[in-house]
Design a protein around this motif. Structure first.
Motif, mmCIF file in Angstrom:
data_model
loop_
_atom_site.group_PDB
_atom_site.id
_atom_site.type_symbol
_atom_site.label_atom_id
_atom_site.label_comp_id
_atom_site.label_asym_id
_atom_site.label_seq_id
_atom_site.Cartn_x
_atom_site.Cartn_y
_atom_site.Cartn_z
ATOM 1 N N ARG A 33 42.052 14.154 46.142
ATOM 2 C CA ARG A 33 41.661 14.172 44.727
ATOM 3 C C ARG A 33 40.580 13.148 44.454
ATOM 4 N N ASP A 34 40.758 11.939 45.048
ATOM 5 C CA ASP A 34 39.810 10.866 44.762
ATOM 6 C C ASP A 34 38.467 11.074 45.446
ATOM 7 N N ALA A 35 38.451 11.859 46.512
ATOM 8 C CA ALA A 35 37.193 12.098 47.239
ATOM 9 C C ALA A 35 36.201 12.864 46.370
ATOM 10 N N GLY A 36 36.696 13.680 45.456
ATOM 11 C CA GLY A 36 35.795 14.420 44.571
ATOM 12 C C GLY A 36 36.428 15.701 44.082
ATOM 13 N N PRO A 37 35.723 16.401 43.185
ATOM 14 C CA PRO A 37 36.266 17.643 42.622
ATOM 15 C C PRO A 37 36.436 18.735 43.677
ATOM 16 N N VAL A 38 35.615 18.670 44.737
ATOM 17 C CA VAL A 38 35.753 19.598 45.856
ATOM 18 C C VAL A 38 35.364 18.848 47.123
ATOM 19 N N VAL A 39 36.076 19.105 48.194
ATOM 20 C CA VAL A 39 35.903 18.327 49.431
ATOM 21 C C VAL A 39 35.770 19.281 50.614
ATOM 22 N N TRP A 40 34.869 18.960 51.528
ATOM 23 C CA TRP A 40 34.713 19.743 52.750
ATOM 24 C C TRP A 40 35.698 19.208 53.789
ATOM 25 N N LEU A 41 36.552 20.078 54.324
ATOM 26 C CA LEU A 41 37.498 19.654 55.356
ATOM 27 C C LEU A 41 36.901 19.953 56.730
ATOM 28 N N ALA A 48 38.170 22.290 49.881
ATOM 29 C CA ALA A 48 39.492 22.070 49.278
ATOM 30 C C ALA A 48 39.327 21.568 47.855
ATOM 31 N N VAL A 49 40.161 22.104 46.958
ATOM 32 C CA VAL A 49 40.272 21.537 45.610
ATOM 33 C C VAL A 49 41.698 21.019 45.433
ATOM 34 N N ALA A 50 41.803 19.815 44.897
ATOM 35 C CA ALA A 50 43.118 19.168 44.776
ATOM 36 C C ALA A 50 43.340 18.581 43.383
ATOM 37 N N ARG A 51 42.260 18.535 42.583
ATOM 38 C CA ARG A 51 42.429 18.050 41.207
ATOM 39 C C ARG A 51 42.895 19.204 40.329
#
Ligand code: OVV
Length: 399
Positions: A33-41, A48-51
């Motif tokens: 969530r803290d990495a950003g609104p969308v993150v590349w795994l 990935a979206v987690a927020r």
């Protein structure tokens, strides 16, 4: 000068299909969530979206983020899947709409009222058996026993061979993950399990008055083929057993860890329903699934190319501090409105009313009889590509 308005993507080495993640996903959720609104795994080459905000937005936009390429990590349009795609889960409108309408009517609140008395009777029987019975496995002896009886009876599948429902669920849900050891182990006995499930979905093997048989009334009406009806019945058997089993297991664990909240429920069984919503938020059985981008798009300024797989962490969204106060506190008194434990949007759980009915009835019966739920041994965490619960939950129900 070229002005690039798109953000440089944030990338992460987190592996959401690793044993460490399964054992304790919550610190990883914070990072995602803290990495950003969308993150590349990096590990899997997916987004990935987690927020909460982005999870809700993606689930609400089926045109951009489709289900018809599968809701697991594999793009089933390109690679094919291990089973025939679900007529509900893995379809987009308009096909999805028609299929969902059929199932939705069968599972409507009015239809479920007819099941309540039977569910209540069976809950009494089970609670009678477990309270004061000493050390038990809260999973096999309680959490699994109930849906395996009442849900399987309600659908109307044969009693003989019902044990296949558990490995089938294991195939369905571990099968949404990558080809790891969990995937391979789940598929070990696939042919035999699939054969039983396929037979169980046929009209001649269903009881004449169950939820399964009701799907076939649409065949008689000339709306759908018998094969299509069987595929819809399969959705009951895929989606309806593990999910509720694991939700009940998570409920036992939450109440064992928070006896003061079990006391609240015991004193006021009317609070069971609300408590279950908090369990769904706090320990969502369904943790992770995917959508697939149908076109080049963007999330909060990050470019998401067509055909990208997007991992949706409903579990992380359910504990996003941007949405919830003290999200890591289990509190049956809080407002849980908007939790995404049942998903959201057009694919929001069509069985949520029957799931709620099962859990409400079972926990209400338990609350009347069990003063305390004690964890009497080391719980064995379920390592699973999609779902969160326990493999074994040593438990004692005190009268
Ligand atoms: C929600 C869900 C989970 C697993 C399988 C299915 C649905 C299905 O329709 O087969």
């Amino acid at each position: 000068m070229i002005i690039d308005t798109l953000e440089k993507p944030t990338s992460s080495a987190i592996d959401p299909f690793s044993p460490d993640y399964f054992r304790d996903p919550y610190p990883f959720h914070v990072q995602l969530r803290d990495a950003g609104p969308v993150v590349w795994l990096e590990k899997w080459g997916v987004w990935a979206v987690a927020r909460f905000e982005q999870v809700q937005a993606v689930l609400g936009d089926w045109r951009t983020y489709c289900s018809s390429a599968g809701v697991g990590i594999v793009n089933e349009k390109k690679m094919g899947g291990w089973r025939k795609p679900s007529a509900l889960l893995e379809k987009d409108p308009p096909e999805h709409t028609a299929n969902r309408a059929i199932v939705s009517r069968i599972l409507s609140p009015a239809a479920l009222r007819a099941l309540r008395a039977t569910f209540e009777r069976e809950a009494e029987v089970l609670v009678d058996r477990v309270v004061g019975a000493g050390d038990l496995d809260g999973m096999a002896d309680f959490s699994e026993a109930f849906p395996m009886k009442v849900f399987a009876d309600a659908v109307g599948v044969p009693v003989e061979g019902r044990h296949h429902l558990v490995p089938w669920g294991n195939m369905v849900f571990n099968g949404m993950g990558p080809r790891n050891a969990l995937f391979d182990r789940a598929m070990a006995n696939a042919d035999e399990v699939t054969a039983w499930i396929t037979a169980a979905c046929k009209r001649e093997n269903l009881t004449p008055d169950g939820l399964g048989a009701q799907v076939y009334t649409h065949v008689e009406a000339g709306e759908i083929s018998a094969d299509h009806a069987a595929l819809l019945v399969r959705s009951f058997l895929s989606a309806g057993v593990d999910t509720t089993t694991f939700a009940i297991g998570n409920a036992l664990f939450c109440f064992a860890m928070h006896p003061e909240q079990w006391d609240v429920v015991r004193e006021n069984p009317g609070k069971v329903k609300q408590a279950f919503e908090e369990i769904m938020r706090f320990e969502s059985p369904f943790q992770t699934f995917f959508r697939t981008a149908t076109c080049d798009t963007e999330i909060a300024g990050t470019a998401i190319p067509q055909d990208s797989k997007v991992l949706i962490s409903v579990a992380a969204a359910n504990r996003d501090p941007r949405k919830w106060c003290n999200p890591d506190t289990f509190d049956i008194g809080r407002s849980t409105v908007g939790h995404v434990g049942f998903g959201a949007g057009i694919h929001g759980c069509v069985g949520q009313m029957i799931a709620r009915l099962e859990v409400e009835v079972l926990l209400t019966a338990l609350a009347k009889r069990a003063k305390r739920i004690e964890i009497c041994g080391e719980p064995e965490r379920l390592l699973h590509n999609t779902l969160r619960s326990f493999e074994k939950l040593p438990v004692r129900f005190h009268a």
